[in-house]
Design an enzyme around this catalytic site. Sequence first.
Site, PDB file in Angstrom:
ATOM      1  N   GLU A 268       0.903  -1.149   0.146  1.00 18.29           N
ATOM      2  CA  GLU A 268       0.041  -0.020   0.084  1.00 18.29           C
ATOM      3  C   GLU A 268       1.011   1.433   0.059  1.00 18.29           C
ATOM      4  O   GLU A 268       2.008   1.102   0.659  1.00 18.29           O
ATOM      5  CB  GLU A 268      -0.758   0.021   1.172  1.00 18.29           C
ATOM      6  CG  GLU A 268      -1.967  -1.230   1.165  1.00 18.29           C
ATOM      7  CD  GLU A 268      -3.051  -1.081   2.252  1.00 18.29           C
ATOM      8  OE1 GLU A 268      -2.914  -0.517   2.957  1.00 18.29           O
ATOM      9  OE2 GLU A 268      -3.719  -2.062   2.286  1.00 18.29           O
ATOM     10  N   HIS A 286      -8.238   0.744   0.977  1.00 18.94           N
ATOM     11  CA  HIS A 286      -8.245   0.411   2.522  1.00 18.94           C
ATOM     12  C   HIS A 286      -9.290   1.354   3.312  1.00 18.94           C
ATOM     13  O   HIS A 286      -8.740   2.003   4.310  1.00 18.94           O
ATOM     14  CB  HIS A 286      -6.662   0.652   3.080  1.00 18.94           C
ATOM     15  CG  HIS A 286      -6.520  -0.153   4.365  1.00 18.94           C
ATOM     16  ND1 HIS A 286      -5.383  -0.811   4.622  1.00 18.94           N
ATOM     17  CD2 HIS A 286      -7.377  -0.559   5.289  1.00 18.94           C
ATOM     18  CE1 HIS A 286      -5.557  -1.569   5.596  1.00 18.94           C
ATOM     19  NE2 HIS A 286      -6.619  -1.485   6.248  1.00 18.94           N
TER      20      HIS A 286
HETATM   21  C1  DGY Z   1      -7.781  -2.039  11.167  1.00 21.41           C
HETATM   22  O1  DGY Z   1      -8.336  -1.758  11.816  1.00 21.41           O
HETATM   23  O2  DGY Z   1      -6.786  -2.620  10.998  1.00 21.41           O
HETATM   24  C2  DGY Z   1      -8.027  -1.583   9.619  1.00 21.41           C
HETATM   25  O3  DGY Z   1      -7.272  -2.217   8.528  1.00 21.41           O
HETATM   26  C3  DGY Z   1      -8.130  -0.058   9.691  1.00 21.41           C
HETATM   27  O4  DGY Z   1      -9.284   0.208  10.378  1.00 21.41           O
END
Ligand code: DGY
Length: 321
Positions: A268, A286
Amino acid sequence: MNRKGNVYVSRLLPHPVMEKLKEICDFEVNAEPRPATREELLRGVRGRDAVLCLLNDRIDAEVFDAAGPQCRLFANYGVGYNNIDVPEARKRGVWVTNTPDVLNDATADMAWALLFAAARRVAEGDRLMRSGTFSWQPEFMLGADITGRTLGVVGAGRIGRNFALKSRGFGMKVLYSGRRPSPEFEAETGGRFAALDELLRDSDFVSIHVPLTPETHHLIGERELGLMKPSAILINTSRGPVVDEKALARALEARTIRGAGLDVFENEPNPEPGLKALDNVVMTPHIGSATVETRTNMGLVVVRNIAAALEGREPPNLVRG
Ligand code: DGY
């Protein structure tokens, strides 16, 4: 007068969260519209009592050293904590916390959004409408049925269970895999435990809900994709590296699976370049937990964890594993 704890906040959080934070501590925040750079992070954490960090902050021995031995807590704004070297924190007696539960619905909803978008070609249709016109035909933009099909849920934790439960309205048969059978999962969703290979072979939709650990890295690779039906769709809202993205791009291009819906990526913010040219993948940046309510609630959980640590109490959402 009691000194308020001093906290480094690696990114601006929703306004109500920043207001709550003000009530419990003094803090410095990275207010840039981007993650803190490594240098900013190392400088920012120095001498703090606690650090509020995000999934794109790598928290390792160097950061713990920079923070210093008085720093009691690294409070992650997110349920996943693969960005933090938890064994190293434990060795040093530093607490690590996350934000479980408050994002179950939002993340499961996002997995459904991707499932629908991929099955019914929503993003492709949207692109078409913006770039030209169409003529209705019996075999134009055909997608896949959802109701009554078989749903494979990889990972029987809180989000996987929530996701599976939501399939009830669509009369789906649920298979799930995980480290061991989960009586709660079965009682709540009516799902049946299956080995991962069986789940991959028999499911019309496969949705991933496991944390990223050394064991789940590339859990879905070329071999696993090869087990899936050519008509099947893969959904990933967990962590990108759980799927071998190059292998996935090859499978999508060769149409050995029908499609994919991805909210997370191996590197990412950049998806595997091969994916961008493919119409049978839907990608989002994401945003699994990205609703106004959920992002605020996640922040309030973080504030509770920090407040406890600053008072010397064990924070409620301690990560033990
Ligand atoms: C998490 O909470 O791990 C997500 O990827 C972001 O909210």
